[in-house]
Scaffold this motif. Sequence first.
Motif, PDB file in Angstrom:
ATOM      1  N   ALA A   1      -5.183  12.329  -7.833  1.00 14.30           N
ATOM      2  CA  ALA A   1      -6.504  11.709  -7.974  1.00 14.30           C
ATOM      3  C   ALA A   1      -6.670  10.991  -9.301  1.00 14.30           C
ATOM      4  O   ALA A   1      -7.377   9.977  -9.386  1.00 14.30           O
ATOM      5  N   ARG A   2      -6.025  11.486 -10.361  1.00 17.58           N
ATOM      6  CA  ARG A   2      -6.136  10.802 -11.654  1.00 17.58           C
ATOM      7  C   ARG A   2      -5.473   9.441 -11.594  1.00 17.58           C
ATOM      8  O   ARG A   2      -5.962   8.474 -12.192  1.00 17.58           O
ATOM      9  N   ALA A   3      -4.350   9.347 -10.876  1.00 17.76           N
ATOM     10  CA  ALA A   3      -3.712   8.046 -10.699  1.00 17.76           C
ATOM     11  C   ALA A   3      -4.589   7.124  -9.856  1.00 17.76           C
ATOM     12  O   ALA A   3      -4.711   5.928 -10.141  1.00 17.76           O
ATOM     13  N   LEU A   4      -5.228   7.687  -8.825  1.00 19.42           N
ATOM     14  CA  LEU A   4      -6.048   6.865  -7.931  1.00 19.42           C
ATOM     15  C   LEU A   4      -7.307   6.341  -8.613  1.00 19.42           C
ATOM     16  O   LEU A   4      -7.922   5.392  -8.127  1.00 19.42           O
ATOM     17  N   ASP A   5      -7.702   6.932  -9.748  1.00 17.59           N
ATOM     18  CA  ASP A   5      -8.817   6.369 -10.515  1.00 17.59           C
ATOM     19  C   ASP A   5      -8.550   4.931 -10.927  1.00 17.59           C
ATOM     20  O   ASP A   5      -9.482   4.139 -11.108  1.00 17.59           O
ATOM     21  N   ARG A   6      -7.276   4.590 -11.109  1.00 19.71           N
ATOM     22  CA  ARG A   6      -6.942   3.234 -11.564  1.00 19.71           C
ATOM     23  C   ARG A   6      -6.509   2.323 -10.419  1.00 19.71           C
ATOM     24  O   ARG A   6      -6.120   1.181 -10.649  1.00 19.71           O
ATOM     25  N   PHE A   7      -6.581   2.818  -9.194  1.00 23.18           N
ATOM     26  CA  PHE A   7      -6.168   2.041  -8.022  1.00 23.18           C
ATOM     27  C   PHE A   7      -7.075   0.824  -7.856  1.00 23.18           C
ATOM     28  O   PHE A   7      -8.297   0.948  -7.860  1.00 23.18           O
ATOM     29  N   THR A   8      -6.488  -0.355  -7.712  1.00 22.56           N
ATOM     30  CA  THR A   8      -7.273  -1.575  -7.510  1.00 22.56           C
ATOM     31  C   THR A   8      -7.294  -1.916  -6.029  1.00 22.56           C
ATOM     32  O   THR A   8      -6.258  -2.077  -5.394  1.00 22.56           O
ATOM     33  N   GLY A   9      -8.484  -2.003  -5.480  1.00 23.94           N
ATOM     34  CA  GLY A   9      -8.651  -2.217  -4.055  1.00 23.94           C
ATOM     35  C   GLY A   9      -8.998  -3.649  -3.704  1.00 23.94           C
ATOM     36  O   GLY A   9      -8.560  -4.601  -4.355  1.00 23.94           O
ATOM     37  N   LEU A  10      -9.839  -3.796  -2.679  1.00 20.05           N
ATOM     38  CA  LEU A  10     -10.132  -5.112  -2.109  1.00 20.05           C
ATOM     39  C   LEU A  10     -10.619  -6.119  -3.141  1.00 20.05           C
ATOM     40  O   LEU A  10     -10.224  -7.288  -3.120  1.00 20.05           O
ATOM     41  N   ASP A  11     -11.499  -5.695  -4.032  1.00 20.12           N
ATOM     42  CA  ASP A  11     -12.105  -6.620  -4.986  1.00 20.12           C
ATOM     43  C   ASP A  11     -11.441  -6.575  -6.356  1.00 20.12           C
ATOM     44  O   ASP A  11     -11.965  -7.133  -7.313  1.00 20.12           O
ATOM     45  N   GLY A  12     -10.273  -5.911  -6.436  1.00 21.72           N
ATOM     46  CA  GLY A  12      -9.611  -5.771  -7.719  1.00 21.72           C
ATOM     47  C   GLY A  12      -8.846  -7.012  -8.140  1.00 21.72           C
ATOM     48  O   GLY A  12      -8.673  -7.965  -7.371  1.00 21.72           O
ATOM     49  N   GLU A  13      -8.378  -6.988  -9.385  1.00 23.83           N
ATOM     50  CA  GLU A  13      -7.593  -8.089  -9.914  1.00 23.83           C
ATOM     51  C   GLU A  13      -6.105  -7.823  -9.726  1.00 23.83           C
ATOM     52  O   GLU A  13      -5.680  -6.675  -9.544  1.00 23.83           O
ATOM     53  N   SER A  14      -5.325  -8.884  -9.783  1.00 26.04           N
ATOM     54  CA  SER A  14      -3.877  -8.745  -9.668  1.00 26.04           C
ATOM     55  C   SER A  14      -3.349  -7.863 -10.792  1.00 26.04           C
ATOM     56  O   SER A  14      -3.723  -8.025 -11.961  1.00 26.04           O
ATOM     57  N   THR A  15      -2.483  -6.908 -10.443  1.00 24.82           N
ATOM     58  CA  THR A  15      -1.935  -6.001 -11.445  1.00 24.82           C
ATOM     59  C   THR A  15      -0.828  -6.635 -12.275  1.00 24.82           C
ATOM     60  O   THR A  15      -0.476  -6.118 -13.333  1.00 24.82           O
ATOM     61  N   ASN A  16      -0.269  -7.756 -11.788  1.00 28.25           N
ATOM     62  CA  ASN A  16       0.850  -8.396 -12.493  1.00 28.25           C
ATOM     63  C   ASN A  16       0.699  -9.902 -12.640  1.00 28.25           C
ATOM     64  O   ASN A  16       1.647 -10.598 -13.017  1.00 28.25           O
ATOM     65  N   GLY A  17      -0.487 -10.429 -12.338  1.00 26.53           N
ATOM     66  CA  GLY A  17      -0.731 -11.856 -12.465  1.00 26.53           C
ATOM     67  C   GLY A  17      -0.169 -12.693 -11.337  1.00 26.53           C
ATOM     68  O   GLY A  17      -0.187 -13.920 -11.411  1.00 26.53           O
ATOM     69  N   LEU A  18       0.300 -12.038 -10.274  1.00 22.92           N
ATOM     70  CA  LEU A  18       0.917 -12.754  -9.160  1.00 22.92           C
ATOM     71  C   LEU A  18       0.074 -12.623  -7.903  1.00 22.92           C
ATOM     72  O   LEU A  18      -0.816 -11.776  -7.806  1.00 22.92           O
ATOM     73  N   ALA A  19       0.382 -13.482  -6.915  1.00 30.20           N
ATOM     74  CA  ALA A  19      -0.324 -13.450  -5.638  1.00 30.20           C
ATOM     75  C   ALA A  19       0.594 -14.001  -4.557  1.00 30.20           C
ATOM     76  O   ALA A  19       1.588 -14.698  -4.846  1.00 30.20           O
ATOM     77  N   ASP A  20       0.265 -13.696  -3.305  1.00 26.61           N
ATOM     78  CA  ASP A  20       0.977 -14.232  -2.152  1.00 26.61           C
ATOM     79  C   ASP A  20       0.050 -15.171  -1.395  1.00 26.61           C
ATOM     80  O   ASP A  20      -1.152 -14.911  -1.274  1.00 26.61           O
ATOM     81  N   VAL A  21       0.611 -16.263  -0.875  1.00 24.11           N
ATOM     82  CA  VAL A  21      -0.149 -17.212  -0.058  1.00 24.11           C
ATOM     83  C   VAL A  21       0.442 -17.206   1.348  1.00 24.11           C
ATOM     84  O   VAL A  21       1.661 -17.336   1.513  1.00 24.11           O
TER      85      VAL A  21
ATOM     86  N   ALA B   1      -4.058 -11.491  -3.992  1.00 23.31           N
ATOM     87  CA  ALA B   1      -3.640 -11.069  -5.325  1.00 23.31           C
ATOM     88  C   ALA B   1      -2.914  -9.737  -5.224  1.00 23.31           C
ATOM     89  O   ALA B   1      -3.165  -8.938  -4.323  1.00 23.31           O
ATOM     90  N   HIS B   2      -2.007  -9.505  -6.154  1.00 22.92           N
ATOM     91  CA  HIS B   2      -1.221  -8.275  -6.138  1.00 22.92           C
ATOM     92  C   HIS B   2      -2.040  -7.092  -6.664  1.00 22.92           C
ATOM     93  O   HIS B   2      -1.756  -6.515  -7.701  1.00 22.92           O
ATOM     94  N   THR B   3      -3.094  -6.751  -5.907  1.00 24.38           N
ATOM     95  CA  THR B   3      -3.807  -5.506  -6.188  1.00 24.38           C
ATOM     96  C   THR B   3      -2.929  -4.348  -5.718  1.00 24.38           C
ATOM     97  O   THR B   3      -1.946  -4.537  -5.002  1.00 24.38           O
ATOM     98  N   ASP B   4      -3.310  -3.124  -6.086  1.00 24.99           N
ATOM     99  CA  ASP B   4      -2.558  -1.974  -5.601  1.00 24.99           C
ATOM    100  C   ASP B   4      -2.664  -1.859  -4.082  1.00 24.99           C
ATOM    101  O   ASP B   4      -1.703  -1.467  -3.416  1.00 24.99           O
ATOM    102  N   LEU B   5      -3.824  -2.210  -3.537  1.00 25.86           N
ATOM    103  CA  LEU B   5      -3.993  -2.183  -2.097  1.00 25.86           C
ATOM    104  C   LEU B   5      -3.006  -3.135  -1.423  1.00 25.86           C
ATOM    105  O   LEU B   5      -2.315  -2.766  -0.466  1.00 25.86           O
ATOM    106  N   HIS B   6      -2.921  -4.369  -1.924  1.00 25.91           N
ATOM    107  CA  HIS B   6      -1.986  -5.317  -1.319  1.00 25.91           C
ATOM    108  C   HIS B   6      -0.537  -4.903  -1.561  1.00 25.91           C
ATOM    109  O   HIS B   6       0.314  -5.065  -0.670  1.00 25.91           O
ATOM    110  N   ARG B   7      -0.257  -4.328  -2.723  1.00 30.59           N
ATOM    111  CA  ARG B   7       1.122  -3.926  -3.012  1.00 30.59           C
ATOM    112  C   ARG B   7       1.594  -2.847  -2.037  1.00 30.59           C
ATOM    113  O   ARG B   7       2.723  -2.890  -1.549  1.00 30.59           O
ATOM    114  N   PHE B   8       0.729  -1.864  -1.732  1.00 28.52           N
ATOM    115  CA  PHE B   8       1.196  -0.842  -0.795  1.00 28.52           C
ATOM    116  C   PHE B   8       1.289  -1.400   0.615  1.00 28.52           C
ATOM    117  O   PHE B   8       2.205  -1.048   1.369  1.00 28.52           O
TER     118      PHE B   8
END
Length: 274
Positions: free
Chosen positions: A110-130, A194-201
């Motif tokens: 749960a402590r790790a999930l506190d930092r999880f970026t979901g639907l409205d989050g920003e890219s974790t690495n500055g990258l995105a997929d089109v 954007a490479h949010t954690d949600l999109h990454r998984f």
Amino acid sequence: MAGWIDYWPQVGRPLSERARTAAGSGGGHFYGPEDSRPGAWMCEAIAVEASADRPLRVRAQTSASPFDGEPTIGVLEVDLGLPWTGRDDGEPLRLGDLPVDRCGMVLGDARALDRFTGLDGESTNGLADVTYWGKYEDTVHAQFGGDRIPQHHSGHGPRGWLDLPLAEAEAVAERLRTWTREGPGNGLIVAVDAHTDLHRFRRASWSHPLLAGVVDLGGCPVLGLDWDPGDHSMRHHGERAYGQVYPATLEARVGEAVLRWTIPPYDPELDGRT
């Protein structure tokens, strides 16, 4: 529920604090504002204590999807690495129930999930997929290119580009949208993820037969579970609002504690929407 993780700070204490309270009382189900009842379209979670010195072992039993007959998760079991301290007769302890989030489910510290970026989050690495798909997909491919991107083990998926810098991804998408507006009109769908954690998984799950993928959050592995849109529509659509919730229990297996989430096989006679 992966799609709602960003909302925990808006409805009360952080996810990890709520999880610590629930787990400390033997495990439990928590949701939305603390003085509320489980409600439709709101964040929910199950929390239990687990060993901190080893990865969690996760198993799945499957049942056939009513959508395409492919295997889908029917039972999820998590070995918690702790001795069973529940009832002497070994009977399961009911913790609560959860719907299958259309955006997927996540399992991890749960402590790790506190930092999880979901639907409205920003890219974790500055990258995105089109990606793009639709009526004019072949015409766009001939003019602009883009690789086929399989998003399921069957090999199906849209065309597009992976791992572009965010600004470049937005520019590529705008070129496709401009071509559509100035040309044939409606008939092409363009997405920038954007490479949010949600999109990454979800991306990590593309090649897995059960759409399961692992991502790293600050050195902690987190398991994400996605659902095929067709299967979700037939089995889980409406989620809690339509009573589509499934029991989570704490059980004993060879003297150790196991978290179990059970999704019964699809039965059209029990589905009030058919």
